[in-house]
Design an enzyme around this catalytic site. Structure first.
Site, short mmCIF file in Angstrom:
data_model
loop_
_atom_site.label_atom_id
_atom_site.label_comp_id
_atom_site.label_asym_id
_atom_site.label_seq_id
_atom_site.Cartn_x
_atom_site.Cartn_y
_atom_site.Cartn_z
CB SER A 219 -0.88 0.02 1.25
OG SER A 219 -1.38 1.34 1.43
CG HIS B 240 -9.28 0.30 0.10
ND1 HIS B 240 -8.62 0.09 1.29
CD2 HIS B 240 -10.61 0.33 0.43
CE1 HIS B 240 -9.48 0.00 2.28
NE2 HIS B 240 -10.70 0.16 1.78
CG MET C 253 -11.57 -2.37 6.12
SD MET C 253 -10.12 -1.90 5.15
CE MET C 253 -9.07 -1.10 6.35
CG HIS D 65 -4.00 -1.56 -1.34
ND1 HIS D 65 -5.14 -2.34 -1.52
CD2 HIS D 65 -4.31 -0.69 -0.35
CE1 HIS D 65 -6.08 -1.96 -0.68
NE2 HIS D 65 -5.62 -0.95 0.04
CG MET E 71 -11.02 3.54 2.75
SD MET E 71 -9.42 3.45 3.59
CE MET E 71 -8.34 3.53 2.20
CG ASP F 235 -6.12 -2.53 3.66
OD1 ASP F 235 -5.00 -2.27 4.12
OD2 ASP F 235 -6.75 -1.78 2.90
CG ASP G 194 -5.00 2.46 1.21
OD1 ASP G 194 -5.99 1.71 1.11
OD2 ASP G 194 -3.91 2.08 1.69
#
Ligand code: DX5
Ligand code: ZN
Length: 228
Positions: free
Chosen positions: A11, A69, A140, A36, A71, A178, A38
């Site tokens: 990440s 990902h 998560m 990855h 969020m 994650d 975020d």
């Protein structure tokens, strides 16, 4: 997608953004297959990270699989932007979608793989109605928003639950985990059923990034039921 599981997904949230291109090359040297990304909006989570332009910049320096990902609230508004930026897979949060089924369909319509993420306090039963639609379930193992937090032990059971459901119902999703994954727990996390192991601090805070990735991958593989 033709990859050997389990797969480590570094990440870049934990990377040094002033050396992002170089550090992604170091991930390649460590034989990482996924990156990855975020994305945090300061609303769904109490932190702001980066948007599609950075994902696009990552895609300019690597051909690795881009695992994005989100969020963010109302992720449906940004799916097209992230696909255009080069996302191969987009994962949205169950908790952030009013019309989750529709948002997952939208991701697929745009040609990306679709994932669903669940926070530690969310019952996994909530996502059962859409499990036939998703390519990945991201469990998560910390509350989303920040890197460097401790792995929540209850996650082991949750990974096992998703793996059991996949075999009993013949679903095809990959199981991703994650948050807080490190050298000390990666074998156990992999053993519990995670196919994709996201790791930020454990990769980018290491002095030798390629060496650390190889070490993590080796331990993940040693822990995995696939390899024993
Ligand atoms: C947390 C992010 C994670 C985070 C993992 O909100 O989704 O991907 O970067 O970082 P570590 O591995 O440091 O817990
Ligand atoms: Zn993440």
């Amino acid at each position: 997608m033709d990859i050997q599981l389990p797969v480590l997904a570094p990440s870049i949230l934990a990377s040094d953004y002033s050396k992002l291109g170089e550090q992604i090359k170091e991930c390649e040297q460590g034989d990482a297959k996924w990156i990855h990304c975020d994305i945090m909006d300061g609303h769904f989570v109490p932190n702001i990270s980066f948007g599609p332009d950075i994902v696009k910049a990552v895609g300019r320096v690597t051909d690795l699989f881009l695992d994005v990902h989100l969020m963010i609230e109302n992720p449906e508004r940004y799916i097209e932007h992230f696909v255009d930026a080069g996302a191969d897979q987009i994962t949205v949060h169950y908790e952030a979608c009013t019309h989750l089924h529709r948002t997952l369909q939208l991701i697929k319509q745009h040609g990306a793989l679709a994932g669903v993420a669940v926070n530690p306090a969310t019952s996994l039963q909530n996502i059962e109605p859409i499990l036939d639609l998703v390519d990945l379930v991201l469990v998560m193992s910390v509350n989303p928003g920040f890197g460097g937090q401790d792995f929540i032990p209850k996650t082991y059971e949750r990974l096992e639950e998703m793996a059991a459901l996949r075999s009993s119902e013949n679903y095809n999703y990959l199981i991703s985990v994650d948050g807080g994954v490190n050298l000390d727990n990666i074998d156990k996390v992999s053993r519990a059923g995670a196919d994709v192991l996201v790791a930020g601090s454990a990769v980018f805070k290491a002095k030798n990034i390629p060496g650390r990735i190889k070490e993590l991958q080796k331990k993940a593989k040693a822990g995995s039921k696939e390899w024993v």
